[in-house]
Design an enzyme around this catalytic site. Structure first.
Site: not given
Ligand code: GAL
Length: 713
Positions: A368, A429
């Protein structure tokens, strides 16, 4: 050296620098510098050989000294490192290794530099070994199978180093062995290696007769044994396991294993364990792979967000569980030195793990993080150079990021993914912090948590261009104060930190092929007033049965099929059964629930839930009844309070008290106030073999005991 030995604690590896409660502690507690000291005589004479000290992992930075001289240092807690300590060693005398270990959250080392949603803990938390080698030896090997579906071939790179003073003409003999140890093929290679040089010898086995494939159902492993020789004889031997398999992400958006399309369904795993942080021995690491495959029905796991134990990966190979492994990090990218450590993580991760057939992709982007073209071009190039056989991924959370990898790996918390075009697309995710859920939450929340996982998995199953989806996450984990529920836990797992299930775990489990395991799990405590408004309507059941029959008390309520309207794409859709409110709701009489599952018209499973609600028994369940008496081996010991049919009573929170007798220790809180009607501790073997009895007591229920044997092999 100035501190006398008697001021040290005696410990075994893997070791956590501090044992912690399972929650409500601060990360400052593990952030300190510690010194490890080991005195030893060389176990065998050196006879001209080099001696290496191999660390599988130490958190987070260390300096290593042998007999008072510094041999080197390492920065980074998730990858192995090694030192040649030959020149500092004494023959026939005592040697002292001392490690100064800095377990603080160093901002100059990944993942730190900014806030991070996981804890790194401290200690030499993986194994350390002495390794003897001749000056000319094999550093590592990389075995690659090719064309496995048509004309299987096999070749291997053997990395040979010459630490001697003169050039040496070396030859490598490689033998392919099957599981039974039978020799199937041989290959040879040779190379002249100058003093101080490292060279690669590629040995080619050529075309092989039919090889059995490594697959999810039948993960056949082979072994290649390498021998390094010079004119005087054998110098070194090295072996590795591997599998014949073809793993491909294709432009059509599919993932293909051995030519067959497989939809990936998985969960993320942190290496966090209650009390011991990351310092779990091999048995617990291996067990986690089994939990993810056999209790959670996953075919892939992501090692979020760092390389994990080789014991875990070995077990994934053995049982057929795919792995997406990635480098350490979390959102933050540091300066060039920090990036240098990260690049080394890429290298060491691939060098360590390239022979695992389970691994299908390298994650070479900090989870991320923002774009950083130069850095990510470098991580991708390095990964491709070290391992041309596997694709890269790089986990991002914004769609329009610069795409430098082979597979688009995306954290999708808003469920916004559109059909992607012409790139393999893996959801890495979802859910997580969007719906934290505890094992003892009200049943409505636990059901909704499970259905959120079910909805996303259903959606991805229906999207032809999506490779699969990996949910956040398998197990609850300890975290920093900036995250989680304030008690330093992110309750994002489909299981709790003890690897005990929430209803969401039952959803994953229900996707297992009934030929492997029949699953029938009614998601209810079957009480009159737990849900808002009372009752149990609708009743949700996670099962791979074709039909279920419900009995309320002695009366048949009906026979039902899975909910294919809400879940058209799942192979085994949940059952959502409405109308129960007429039978069992506020102001009615309460009776037991019986659920019967049917496949092909035959009753194959039954579950009963008592409406009585009052604790019936305390249960004590060790995962293993035999441990190695090596001072480090551990097994999980689950305890729970159950109804008369063995169902956990989630609101039983009474303390349970333990006594242990024999050569083992309990690791955990004693007494333990139950969490959600259940919890676990670990039993750690001491170094002497013997019988260990653990006895547990709690108010108003009979005491229980179990016996475990610790053995020397
Ligand atoms: C993601 C992150 C994970 C975890 C998760 C919680 O953004 O990658 O490490 O923090 O959120 O839902």
């Amino acid at each position: 050296m100035s501190i006398p030995d008697d001021q040290f604690l005696s410990v075994n590896l893997p070791h956590t620098n501090i044992e912690l409660p399972y929650h409500n502690f601060d990360n400052s507690e593990y952030q300190f510098i510690s010194t490890y000291r080991k005195r030893f005589q060389l176990p065998e004479p050196r006879k001209g050989r080099r001696v290496f000290l191999d660390f599988a992992g130490a958190m987070m930075a260390c300096e290593v000294f042998v007999n008072g001289r510094k041999v080197g240092e390492n920065e980074g807690g998730f990858t192995p490192f090694s030192f040649d300590i030959t020149d500092m060693l004494k023959d026939n005398a005592e040697n002292v290794v001392q490690v100064r270990l800095d377990s603080t959250e160093r901002p100059d080392i990944p993942p730190y530099g900014f806030v991070v949603d996981y804890l790194t803990f401290g200690g030499i938390y993986r194994e350390v070994n002495l390794r003897y080698v001749e000056p000319c030896h094999i550093e590592r090997v990389f075995v690659r199978s090719q064309q496995v579906l048509t004309e299987p071939r096999l070749e291997a790179d053997v990395f040979v180093v010459n630490q001697g003073g003169v050039p040496d003409a070396l030859s490598v003999r490689a033998v392919l062995l099957d599981r039974s140890g039978a020799q199937l093929a041989r290959a040879e290679g040779s190379v002249l290696v100058q003093a101080g040089e490292t060279k690669t010898v590629t040995v080619d086995f050529g075309r092989l007769p039919a090889a059995q494939l490594w697959s999810l159902k039948n993960p056949v492993l082979y072994h290649v044994q390498f021998t390094l020789m010079n004119s005087a004889g054998e110098l070194d031997a090295e072996g590795t396991r591997f599998g014949f398999r073809e793993a491909e992400f294709r432009k059509d958006g599919g993932f293909y294993l051995n030519g067959e399309r497989v939809k990936l369904r998985g969960l993320n795993r942190h290496q966090t364990y209650a009390y011991i942080g990351a310092a779990a021995p091999a048995r617990l690491q291996r067990k986690d792979a089994e939990v993810v495959k056999y209790e959670l029905g996953c075919n892939i796991v992501r090692t979020s967000h760092y390389p994990q134990s080789t014991h875990f990966l070995d077990r994934c190979d053995e049982i057929g569980l795919l792995v997406f492994e990635e480098i350490p990090g979390w959102q933050h990218i540091g300066d060039t030195d920090w990036q240098g450590i990260s690049l080394r993580d890429v290298q060491v991760m691939i060098e360590r793990d390239c022979n695992h057939p389970a691994i299908i992709m390298w994650g070479v982007r900090i989870n991320e993080s923002q774009d950083n073209e130069a850095f990510y071009r470098a991580t991708n190039a390095l990964a491709h150079q070290l391992d041309p056989s596997r694709p890269t991924g790089g986990v991002r959370y914004f769609q329009n990021s610069q795409f430098l990898e082979d597979v688009f790996t995306f954290n999708d918390f808003s469920n916004s993914v559109q059909e992607p075009q012409n790139i393999p697309h893996l959801v890495t995710e979802f859910n997580g912090h969007m719906y934290p859920t505890k094992t003892w939450d009200q049943e409505e929340r636990l059901i909704e948590h499970a259905l959120r996982h079910a909805r996303i998995q259903d959606k991805q199953m229906g999207m032809a261009n999506v490779v699969g989806a990996i949910g956040w996450c398998a197990f609850d984990y300890n975290t920093h104060r900036e995250f989680g529920s304030g008690d330093r836990i992110c309750y994002h797992g489909v299981m709790d930190m003890f690897r005990l299930p929430k209803y969401a775990a039952y959803f994953y489990e229900s996707q297992i092929d009934p030929e492997d395991k029949i699953v029938l799990r009614a998601a209810t405590v079957w009480s009159m007033g737990d849900r808002s408004g009372g009752g149990n309507d609708p009743l949700v059941i996670f099962s791979n049965c074709e039909e279920v029959e419900l009995y309320i008390g002695d009366n048949l309520f009906g026979r039902f099929k899975p909910d294919r309207v809400q879940f058209p794409n799942l192979k085994y859709a949940p059952f959502q059964i409405a109308g129960i409110q007429l039978w069992m709701t506020w102001g009615q009489k309460v009776t037991d629930l019986r659920v019967v599952g049917f496949i092909n018209g035959a009753a194959v499973a039954e579950q009963r839930i008592s409406a009585h609600g009052i604790p019936h028994a305390l249960v004590l369940e060790p995962d293993d009844v035999e441990l190695q008496a090596d001072g480090a081996d551990m097994t999980r010991l689950v305890f729970r309070i159950v109804d008369c049919y063995g169902n956990r009573l989630p609101y039983a929170i009474q303390p349970v008290q333990f006594e242990i007798d024999g050569p083992a220790d309990l690791v955990g809180e004693n007494p333990f106030a139950l969490v959600g009607g259940q919890a676990a501790m670990y039993v750690r073997a001491q170094s002497e073999p013997g019988a260990v009895t653990i006895r547990a007591t709690t108010a108003r229920l009979d005491p229980v005991s179990v016996t475990i044997h610790t053995i020397k092999t």
